[in-house]
Design a protein around this motif. Sequence first.
Motif, PDB file in Angstrom:
ATOM      1  N   PHE A  14       0.452  -1.351   0.118  1.00  0.00           N
ATOM      2  CA  PHE A  14       0.097   0.001   0.163  1.00  0.00           C
ATOM      3  C   PHE A  14       0.464   1.230   0.225  1.00  0.00           C
ATOM      4  CE2 PHE A  14      -2.640   3.385   2.362  1.00  0.00           C
ATOM      5  CZ  PHE A  14      -3.926   3.079   0.889  1.00  0.00           C
ATOM      6  N   PHE A  15       1.690   1.673   0.846  1.00  0.00           N
ATOM      7  CA  PHE A  15       3.011   2.246   0.781  1.00  0.00           C
ATOM      8  C   PHE A  15       3.293   2.102  -0.877  1.00  0.00           C
ATOM      9  CE2 PHE A  15       7.340   4.237   1.058  1.00  0.00           C
ATOM     10  CZ  PHE A  15       6.916   5.442   1.929  1.00  0.00           C
ATOM     11  N   VAL A  18       0.766   4.031  -2.604  1.00  0.00           N
ATOM     12  CA  VAL A  18       0.332   5.393  -2.204  1.00  0.00           C
ATOM     13  C   VAL A  18       1.250   5.521  -3.125  1.00  0.00           C
ATOM     14  CG1 VAL A  18       0.575   7.134  -1.050  1.00  0.00           C
ATOM     15  CG2 VAL A  18      -1.264   5.222  -0.571  1.00  0.00           C
ATOM     16  N   VAL A  21       1.173   6.134  -6.795  1.00  0.00           N
ATOM     17  CA  VAL A  21       0.357   7.010  -7.676  1.00  0.00           C
ATOM     18  C   VAL A  21       0.254   8.514  -7.254  1.00  0.00           C
ATOM     19  CG1 VAL A  21      -1.809   7.931  -6.420  1.00  0.00           C
ATOM     20  CG2 VAL A  21      -1.701   5.914  -6.713  1.00  0.00           C
ATOM     21  N   SER A  22       1.300   9.647  -6.009  1.00  0.00           N
ATOM     22  CA  SER A  22       1.782  10.362  -5.798  1.00  0.00           C
ATOM     23  C   SER A  22       2.304  10.734  -7.037  1.00  0.00           C
ATOM     24  CB  SER A  22       2.401  10.355  -4.232  1.00  0.00           C
ATOM     25  OG  SER A  22       1.861  10.379  -3.563  1.00  0.00           O
ATOM     26  N   VAL A 141      -6.333  10.564  -1.968  1.00  0.00           N
ATOM     27  CA  VAL A 141      -5.064   9.356  -1.250  1.00  0.00           C
ATOM     28  C   VAL A 141      -4.742   9.309  -0.102  1.00  0.00           C
ATOM     29  CG1 VAL A 141      -3.230   8.434  -1.549  1.00  0.00           C
ATOM     30  CG2 VAL A 141      -5.145   8.746  -3.621  1.00  0.00           C
ATOM     31  N   TYR A 142      -4.100  10.792  -0.053  1.00  0.00           N
ATOM     32  CA  TYR A 142      -3.832  10.657   1.404  1.00  0.00           C
ATOM     33  C   TYR A 142      -4.751  11.149   2.479  1.00  0.00           C
ATOM     34  CZ  TYR A 142       0.664  11.451  -0.484  1.00  0.00           C
ATOM     35  OH  TYR A 142       1.874  11.268  -1.594  1.00  0.00           O
ATOM     36  N   ALA A 145      -5.291   7.109   2.958  1.00  0.00           N
ATOM     37  CA  ALA A 145      -4.457   6.044   3.796  1.00  0.00           C
ATOM     38  C   ALA A 145      -4.315   6.414   4.994  1.00  0.00           C
ATOM     39  CB  ALA A 145      -3.049   6.835   2.926  1.00  0.00           C
ATOM     40  N   THR A 156       2.703   8.550   5.429  1.00  0.00           N
ATOM     41  CA  THR A 156       1.954   9.631   4.624  1.00  0.00           C
ATOM     42  C   THR A 156       3.315  10.948   4.055  1.00  0.00           C
ATOM     43  OG1 THR A 156      -0.123   8.755   4.961  1.00  0.00           O
ATOM     44  CG2 THR A 156       0.038  10.700   3.673  1.00  0.00           C
ATOM     45  N   ALA A 159       6.435   9.110   1.027  1.00  0.00           N
ATOM     46  CA  ALA A 159       5.060   9.351  -0.007  1.00  0.00           C
ATOM     47  C   ALA A 159       4.664  10.314  -1.134  1.00  0.00           C
ATOM     48  CB  ALA A 159       3.685   8.970   0.182  1.00  0.00           C
TER      49      ALA A 159
END
Length: 175
Positions: A14-15, A18, A21-22, A141-142, A145, A156, A159
Amino acid sequence: MTAGRLTRVLRKVFFTAVALVSLFLGGVVCLMCQVLAGRDAPTYRVEGHVVAHERGTLPVGGDEDSVSQAVDLDAAGRHYRVTAVDPGLDLPPGQPVTLDVSTADGTIAYLRAGGGVVDLRPGVVRPVLLIVAALLALGAVYFGAVRLNVYPPVATWLALALGAVLAPVAVFVRV
């Protein structure tokens, strides 16, 4: 596989997701900012003339009968080809023109001929909408998360920092 190990693997995946995606959304924002900056970049003026002119049909917004104008121009030893739906481009061969050429990317921003001015810059609506959509998606997204508590807020921010650092690279590597 134990539940603890599965949770650790999911957090790492997941990290990474993210962060990627970032990177993508940050790249979209940077690219659209670059488009807007190029649109309003300073210009320099060049004198030239029309070499050739063509008319054709170009379906625009569902209208199948839109008349497009294609003009070949010679100015300062360089050849330009402009195609648009604007009737201001209906210029005969040999017509003297003045071009305002962008210093950012060498495209024609304005074409002046016979007292008329044709704005050939790209619009601002699409880049602004893409910037807003990318920033909203990044916020979602953030928020998701942190809200899901999949990993701590420090991760977060890491990322986000990774996406912000790598996004300009994605912009300048683009083809």
